[in-house]
Every structure is written in C-alpha cells, then in structure tokens.
Design a protein around this motif. Structure first.
Motif, PDB file in Angstrom:
ATOM      1  N   TYR A   1      20.009   7.993  -7.046  1.00 26.80           N
ATOM      2  CA  TYR A   1      18.720   7.327  -7.172  1.00 26.80           C
ATOM      3  C   TYR A   1      17.761   7.870  -6.117  1.00 26.80           C
ATOM      4  N   TYR A   2      16.465   7.783  -6.450  1.00 25.14           N
ATOM      5  CA  TYR A   2      15.435   8.228  -5.518  1.00 25.14           C
ATOM      6  C   TYR A   2      14.377   7.129  -5.390  1.00 25.14           C
ATOM      7  N   PHE A   3      14.042   6.806  -4.159  1.00 26.64           N
ATOM      8  CA  PHE A   3      13.000   5.820  -3.876  1.00 26.64           C
ATOM      9  C   PHE A   3      11.858   6.563  -3.193  1.00 26.64           C
ATOM     10  N   THR A   4      10.689   6.545  -3.828  1.00 32.33           N
ATOM     11  CA  THR A   4       9.566   7.355  -3.369  1.00 32.33           C
ATOM     12  C   THR A   4       8.393   6.492  -2.941  1.00 32.33           C
ATOM     13  N   GLU A   5       7.828   6.820  -1.786  1.00 34.48           N
ATOM     14  CA  GLU A   5       6.593   6.188  -1.316  1.00 34.48           C
ATOM     15  C   GLU A   5       5.514   7.266  -1.311  1.00 34.48           C
ATOM     16  N   ASN A   6       4.570   7.149  -2.232  1.00 38.19           N
ATOM     17  CA  ASN A   6       3.551   8.180  -2.416  1.00 38.19           C
ATOM     18  C   ASN A   6       2.399   8.083  -1.425  1.00 38.19           C
ATOM     19  N   HIS A   7       2.380   7.029  -0.653  1.00 33.99           N
ATOM     20  CA  HIS A   7       1.330   6.860   0.350  1.00 33.99           C
ATOM     21  C   HIS A   7       1.894   6.081   1.512  1.00 33.99           C
ATOM     22  N   CYS A   8       1.384   6.344   2.699  1.00 31.57           N
ATOM     23  CA  CYS A   8       1.803   5.590   3.887  1.00 31.57           C
ATOM     24  C   CYS A   8       0.581   4.959   4.536  1.00 31.57           C
ATOM     25  N   PRO A   9       0.394   3.644   4.386  1.00 34.65           N
ATOM     26  CA  PRO A   9      -0.787   2.998   4.953  1.00 34.65           C
ATOM     27  C   PRO A   9      -0.749   2.868   6.478  1.00 34.65           C
ATOM     28  N   ILE A  10       0.390   3.222   7.090  1.00 35.90           N
ATOM     29  CA  ILE A  10       0.457   3.189   8.554  1.00 35.90           C
ATOM     30  C   ILE A  10       0.773   4.581   9.097  1.00 35.90           C
ATOM     31  N   CYS A  11       0.327   5.598   8.385  1.00 31.91           N
ATOM     32  CA  CYS A  11       0.694   6.969   8.740  1.00 31.91           C
ATOM     33  C   CYS A  11       0.275   7.323  10.165  1.00 31.91           C
ATOM     34  N   ALA A  12      -0.918   6.933  10.556  1.00 35.90           N
ATOM     35  CA  ALA A  12      -1.388   7.259  11.909  1.00 35.90           C
ATOM     36  C   ALA A  12      -0.499   6.609  12.956  1.00 35.90           C
ATOM     37  N   ALA A  13      -0.072   5.374  12.697  1.00 32.61           N
ATOM     38  CA  ALA A  13       0.833   4.689  13.618  1.00 32.61           C
ATOM     39  C   ALA A  13       2.177   5.397  13.676  1.00 32.61           C
ATOM     40  N   ALA A  14       2.659   5.851  12.516  1.00 30.05           N
ATOM     41  CA  ALA A  14       3.950   6.546  12.464  1.00 30.05           C
ATOM     42  C   ALA A  14       3.890   7.880  13.199  1.00 30.05           C
ATOM     43  N   ILE A  15       2.745   8.555  13.128  1.00 32.24           N
ATOM     44  CA  ILE A  15       2.579   9.814  13.862  1.00 32.24           C
ATOM     45  C   ILE A  15       2.624   9.548  15.360  1.00 32.24           C
ATOM     46  N   GLU A  16       1.986   8.484  15.780  1.00 24.24           N
ATOM     47  CA  GLU A  16       1.956   8.113  17.194  1.00 24.24           C
ATOM     48  C   GLU A  16       3.339   7.695  17.680  1.00 24.24           C
ATOM     49  N   CYS A  17       4.072   6.987  16.818  1.00 21.22           N
ATOM     50  CA  CYS A  17       5.394   6.499  17.203  1.00 21.22           C
ATOM     51  C   CYS A  17       6.325   6.530  15.999  1.00 21.22           C
ATOM     52  N   GLN A  18       7.230   7.488  15.986  1.00 20.64           N
ATOM     53  CA  GLN A  18       8.095   7.652  14.824  1.00 20.64           C
ATOM     54  C   GLN A  18       9.211   6.620  14.765  1.00 20.64           C
TER      55      GLN A  18
ATOM     56  N   GLY B   1       0.769  -1.236   0.000  1.00 19.18           N
ATOM     57  CA  GLY B   1       0.000   0.000   0.000  1.00 19.18           C
ATOM     58  C   GLY B   1       0.795   1.277   0.000  1.00 19.18           C
ATOM     59  N   TYR B   2       2.119   1.198  -0.192  1.00 18.77           N
ATOM     60  CA  TYR B   2       2.951   2.395  -0.138  1.00 18.77           C
ATOM     61  C   TYR B   2       3.037   3.149  -1.467  1.00 18.77           C
ATOM     62  N   MET B   3       2.493   2.565  -2.546  1.00 20.63           N
ATOM     63  CA  MET B   3       2.516   3.230  -3.854  1.00 20.63           C
ATOM     64  C   MET B   3       3.939   3.691  -4.180  1.00 20.63           C
ATOM     65  N   ALA B   4       4.869   2.734  -4.154  1.00 19.57           N
ATOM     66  CA  ALA B   4       6.292   3.050  -4.267  1.00 19.57           C
ATOM     67  C   ALA B   4       6.772   3.048  -5.716  1.00 19.57           C
ATOM     68  N   GLU B   5       7.773   3.843  -5.981  1.00 17.65           N
ATOM     69  CA  GLU B   5       8.410   3.909  -7.287  1.00 17.65           C
ATOM     70  C   GLU B   5       9.835   4.414  -7.102  1.00 17.65           C
ATOM     71  N   TRP B   6      10.661   4.275  -8.145  1.00 19.40           N
ATOM     72  CA  TRP B   6      12.023   4.787  -8.044  1.00 19.40           C
ATOM     73  C   TRP B   6      12.401   5.510  -9.334  1.00 19.40           C
ATOM     74  N   SER B   7      13.391   6.371  -9.218  1.00 16.09           N
ATOM     75  CA  SER B   7      13.859   7.121 -10.381  1.00 16.09           C
ATOM     76  C   SER B   7      15.357   7.352 -10.236  1.00 16.09           C
ATOM     77  N   GLN B   8      15.962   7.823 -11.321  1.00 13.84           N
ATOM     78  CA  GLN B   8      17.407   8.043 -11.341  1.00 13.84           C
ATOM     79  C   GLN B   8      17.709   9.411 -11.915  1.00 13.84           C
ATOM     80  N   ASP B   9      18.668  10.091 -11.318  1.00 16.53           N
ATOM     81  CA  ASP B   9      19.153  11.365 -11.823  1.00 16.53           C
ATOM     82  C   ASP B   9      20.679  11.302 -11.787  1.00 16.53           C
ATOM     83  N   GLY B  10      21.279  11.003 -12.932  1.00 18.76           N
ATOM     84  CA  GLY B  10      22.724  10.807 -12.963  1.00 18.76           C
ATOM     85  C   GLY B  10      23.111   9.575 -12.164  1.00 18.76           C
TER      86      GLY B  10
END
Length: 214
Positions: A155-172, A143-152
């Motif tokens: 590299y970049y690894f992107t997660e466009n959504h966090c399905p546990i965001c509320a949990a992460a806010i409660e405990c980082q 559920g993280y809607m992840a993708e990656w890209s390259q610039d030279g």
C-alpha cells in the motif's frame, strides 16, 4: 458566473489536478474538467505562458512522445505553507530561548494530540484499507491533500501537499514524528517507510506499507 470567475475556477481546478497527480497528460486533465481536449489545451497554454505549468515529453513505446504537464515552482507556490513565516519565527524563538529540548517537547506534544485524534477515528476500523481511507480524510482536512493506493500486497499513502512545509524545513523533527505516528496508527502488521519526501523533491511525501512477515 462571470467569465473572469469561470477562468479563475478553471485555473484553480487545473492546478489542483496537476498537484494531485503530478505528471498529468492532457486527456486526464480534460476528463477531470469535463471539457474537450482542445478546451483543456487552451487553458494549459495560458498557464504555461504564465509560468505556472511546464511540459515534459516522455516516449512510451512506439510513436510520438506523450506530453505531461507539471507544476513549476510558481505553480507550487499557489499552494502556500500555512502561516509559514510566523511558524518559522516561533520555532526559531523557542530554540534560541529555551533550547533544542524544548523544541522536541513542543513537537512531541503536537504529534501526541494528532495521534489521539487519529486513533479515536480509527478505533473501530480493522482492515488496512479502512484505516488508510480514514487517515487520508483526516489529513486532507488538515491540508495535506492525502490519498492512498494499492499495488498487490503493498500500500502507498501519499500526501500531495504539506501545509507546514516551512516548519518542517526549519525542524525535521516534525517529519520524524509523523512517520512514527503512521507506524503506530497503521498497526504492527505493516512496516511503514517514507520513500518520497517533499523536502527532497519538492512535490509530495509517499509512505510505503509492506506486509510484516515476522
């Protein structure tokens, strides 16, 4: 397909496109939908009126500013946190009844399970592009809607959504464990750092991978 279902499907697809690409011009939305710009514009007018989408204008060189579409808070809410209230309640109970150490152990055990699963899938993948692709697929399944890209060489690894965001806010600790896992999984040749954090800007997490020259 009924007209009502078709409209809902188009709404979901447009929101998904903007969620994945953040600031998205009309031409890109029309292309991804496979319809004309005017057709896409009509859908976007309705989504804007519904408060799900907002328009931002940016000037790029000479000429008229380009319109970019972004999700509002209401639009972002269409991608809900998984069992958010139950998860947060459980974390609060663990912390209250058993203490911070127990919560740290819980997070450590969860991330260890994830690491074992990811490491097995990456075992025969030697090149960084292969490893990123496999990791993106695994995280997207969760559920993280992840993708990656390259610039030279970066590299970049992107997660466009966090399905546990509320949990992460409660405990980082979840976020710290995730970064640690990525560093171990992607190998010593690259230094992994989080350069965007969904808990700060509300849109996505982006990890940067720079070649380690040491």
């Amino acid at each position: 397909m009924t007209l009502q279902k078709e409209k809902k499907d188009n709404t979901d697809r447009i929101l998904m496109i903007i969620k994945m690409k953040r600031h998205t011009p009309l031409a890109v939305i029309a292309h991804d939908l496979g319809i004309t710009k005017e057709g896409a514009r009509q859908h976007l007018i309705k989504l804007t009126d519904a408060g799900l989408v907002a328009i931002q204008h940016k000037r790029e060189g000479v000429g008229r500013p380009t319109a970019y579409y972004t999700l509002t808070d209401a639009g972002l809410a269409r991608f809900p946190d998984t069992h958010a209230q139950v998860t947060v309640g459980l974390l609060q109970s663990v912390k209250r009844l058993l203490g911070d150490n127990a919560l740290d152990l819980l997070i450590s055990d969860r991330e260890k399970q994830h690491y074992t699963r990811y490491a097995a899938a990456l075992e025969n993948k030697q090149h960084i592009e292969e490893r990123l692709q496999v990791l993106a697929s695994l995280r997207s399944e969760e559920g993280y809607m992840a993708e990656w890209s390259q610039d030279g060489q970066t590299y970049y690894f992107t997660e466009n959504h966090c399905p546990i965001c509320a949990a992460a806010i409660e405990c980082q600790g979840f976020c710290r464990a995730e970064l640690s896992n990525f560093q171990q999984l992607l190998g010593p040749d690259y230094e992994v750092s989080r350069i965007q954090h969904i808990l700060q800007d509300g849109t996505r997490c982006v990890y940067q991978l720079k070649k380690n020259n040491k």
